[in-house]
Design an enzyme around this catalytic site. Structure first.
Site, short mmCIF file in Angstrom:
data_model
loop_
_atom_site.label_atom_id
_atom_site.label_comp_id
_atom_site.label_asym_id
_atom_site.label_seq_id
_atom_site.Cartn_x
_atom_site.Cartn_y
_atom_site.Cartn_z
N GLU A 198 0.85 -1.19 0.00
CA GLU A 198 0.00 0.00 0.00
C GLU A 198 0.88 1.24 0.00
OE1 GLU A 198 -3.13 0.17 2.95
OE2 GLU A 198 -2.95 2.35 3.10
N GLU A 252 -2.62 11.60 3.26
CA GLU A 252 -3.74 11.38 4.16
C GLU A 252 -3.72 12.46 5.23
OE1 GLU A 252 -3.44 7.42 5.67
OE2 GLU A 252 -1.31 7.59 6.08
#
Length: 568
Positions: free
Chosen positions: A162, A167
């Site tokens: 990932e 974020e």
């Protein structure tokens, strides 16, 4: 963005400057896929490029205790006047037999790729309780409802890999404007230990370009074209580097969970995306690298720096290095000197390196390979093991080492021996005036930082803060004299209580009159030699020693003894 497990790291002090700066190693220039979201008025997203992922994972909840339903409703994701809008809102919805209080959208790209650069220009919401994210997952992930899952899903998370480009909302210890990038791999069991962040000015009100540059050698994250974090594990295998296969893009806003409580007055939050662009190098390249040179740079007791340079029409050069049974490779920018440090070497050892240059198409430089020879230095420094803490506590303890490199640089290395800490990061504390800097994770639980511009003979005092999920522990301060070599290098030490002390707490030390003392050495717990006296008398003046605990090494006839000396 950690979608399955999340380790929250608590910090006693904020430090947003990341000292793992690194430049992009491979330049990707050919636009291979994009969405400019060009439309007038309000329209649905382009279904040939994006997939709405709406299926809830087993158990009725999204990962990390998130509180939303993801939908394909036009009210949650749409294009308006050239901008994609993903809207998270307070809205009661019963779907798949589960009632949620919030809705949002999670988009999967129908395009997947290996290696390249992603640029996403976006305006990110900062509402409490929201978790906006721009990220990638392995095309082979076995995830319910994912676009590629039915045809390519063979590998569970995090083995699929990932890559989190951006974020926000899950780092409450950081100041306003902080955005994070992270990698999740099997080596960390998916936990957020490989991450970096930076401050985006006027976040929430301004567009910024969030970028990720992914080469076979490293992954670099950029904000508005400026690199701020690079992931480049020294050992690349399926555990640390599952980034050798296709990944696809995800755009979403999650609600609650690790993003914290959602305020009662929350109504909705919107992430706006101006464009998504993916670049690779697709042009056929037949030109070989030219002007290939290789020389030796800085040498320490455990590392040798190789200075490499070459030119190539592609803009990037790949350097391969073999030495003994080991090999490594790295990419550099054409015409720019590349510093490649070979670490983990033995002191006072000669090494022979075979260095080659090629481009990403496999074209080799005409003068491959260049052979370089260098001998590592002897260790000039101090090291040891301790469990002493000034804050928190240590179960097993830590190894520490201070090494003078050259004349004015000091490399500080600490290894945490406790194995129960998750989400580990380390910060070097200077005692006076106080400051802290983030240390580089060398491997596993070992961290280092090199202090530059130190004065030879001066005394420096440093400790290390180990921060981890739900806590932190800080070592004691260690004093080190720059340029001092205080490795003990002792043979087997025995103790049969032949030595007696008048009173270890006093400043005078008396030995048994019948014992002939060949040599007495006294060391600090850091390993710094405080005294070295040959043919001692039975009474030794130690009044120059300050309060503390010391180690005495005493040579008596054909025996060597170790005793602890306490001065209070």
């Amino acid at each position: 963005m950690l979608k399955y497990t999340f380790s929250k790291i608590s910090f006693a002090f904020f430090l947003f400057l990341n000292f793992s700066y690194a430049q992009v190693d491979v330049v990707y220039s050919d636009l291979v896929w994009s969405d400019e979201f060009d439309s007038n008025g309000i329209t649905p997203i382009n279904a040939t490029k994006w997939h709405h992922q709406t299926q809830i994972p087993a158990g009725g909840n999204w990962y990390n205790n998130e509180q939303q339903h993801y939908t394909n409703f036009l009210s949650n994701s749409f294009v308006e006047n050239g901008v994609l809008k993903i809207v998270a809102k307070r809205e009661v919805l019963n779907n798949q037999g589960v009632t949620k209080q919030f809705t949002s959208a999670r988009l999967n790209s129908k395009f997947a790729f290996t290696y390249g650069r992603v640029d996403i220009r976006a305006k990110v919401p900062t509402n409490q309780g929201t978790w906006p994210a721009l990220w990638l997952l392995g095309k082979n992930i076995t995830e319910p409802g994912g676009f590629f899952a039915a045809t390519h899903g063979t590998t569970p998370w995090p083995a699929c890999g990932e890559i989190d480009i951006m974020e926000h909302g899950i780092t409450p210890s950081q100041p306003a404007g902080y955005v994070q990038s992270a990698l999740h791999t099997p080596s960390s069991s998916g936990a957020t230990i490989n991450h970096g962040g930076t401050i985006a000015n006027n976040l929430g009100n301004s567009f910024h370009v969030y970028s990720m540059n992914w080469s076979p050698f490293q992954i670099t994250f950029l904000l508005d074209g400026v690199p701020f974090y690079t992931y480049n594990p020294s050992v690349k295998n399926a555990s640390t580097w599952p980034f050798t296969a296709d990944q696809y893009l995800l755009l979403n806003i999650a609600m609650g969970g690790v993003a914290g409580n959602i305020p009662s007055n929350f109504n909705q939050a919107t992430m706006e995306i101006d464009y998504v662009r993916v670049y690779q190098n697709v042009q056929v390249d037949t030109q070989i690298p030219t002007n290939f040179t290789a020389t030796i740079g800085a040498v320490t007791s455990s590392s040798i720096e190789l200075l490499l340079n070459s030119n190539d029409n592609s803009g990037s050069v790949v350097y391969g290095v073999t030495y003994g049974s080991n090999s490594t490779s790295a990419a550099g920018t054409s015409g720019v000197q590349k510093s490649l440090v070979i670490s983990g070497l033995n002191p006072t050892t000669n090494y022979s390196f075979s260095v080659s240059a090629s481009d990403l198409a496999g074209n080799n430089a005409a003068n491959n390979s260049i052979t370089l020879n260098a001998t590592t230095l002897g260790v000039i420094g101090c090291n040891g093991t301790s469990s002493a803490a000034q804050q928190g506590s240590f179960n097993t303890g830590y190894n520490y080492a201070f090494e003078t490199i050259g004349t004015t640089n000091v490399k500080v290395t600490f290894e945490l021996l406790d194995t129960d800490k998750i989400g580990l990061v380390a910060y070097l504390w200077r005692q006076s005036p106080f400051s802290e800097v983030q240390m580089t994770n060398v491997s596993g639980r070992t961290f280092s930082y090199t202090l530059t511009g130190q004065t030879p003979g001066s005394t420096i005092s440093y400790a290390v803060k180990f921060a981890y999920a739900n806590g932190m522990s800080v070592t004691q301060y260690f004093q080190y004299v720059v340029g001092n070599n205080c490795n003990l290098g002792l043979n087997e030490i025995t103790n049969n209580n032949k030595i007696k002390f008048k009173n270890p707490a006093h400043l005078n030390l008396e030995f048994d009159q019948n014992i002939k003392i060949n040599n007495l050495k006294i060391y600090s717990l850091l390993g710094q030699k405080m005294m070295d006296v040959d043919n001692c008398s039975t009474l030794v003046d130690i009044s120059n020693l300050t309060k503390g605990v010391y180690l005495m090494i005493i040579s008596v006839e054909d025996q060597i003894y170790k005793e602890k000396l306490v001065i209070d």
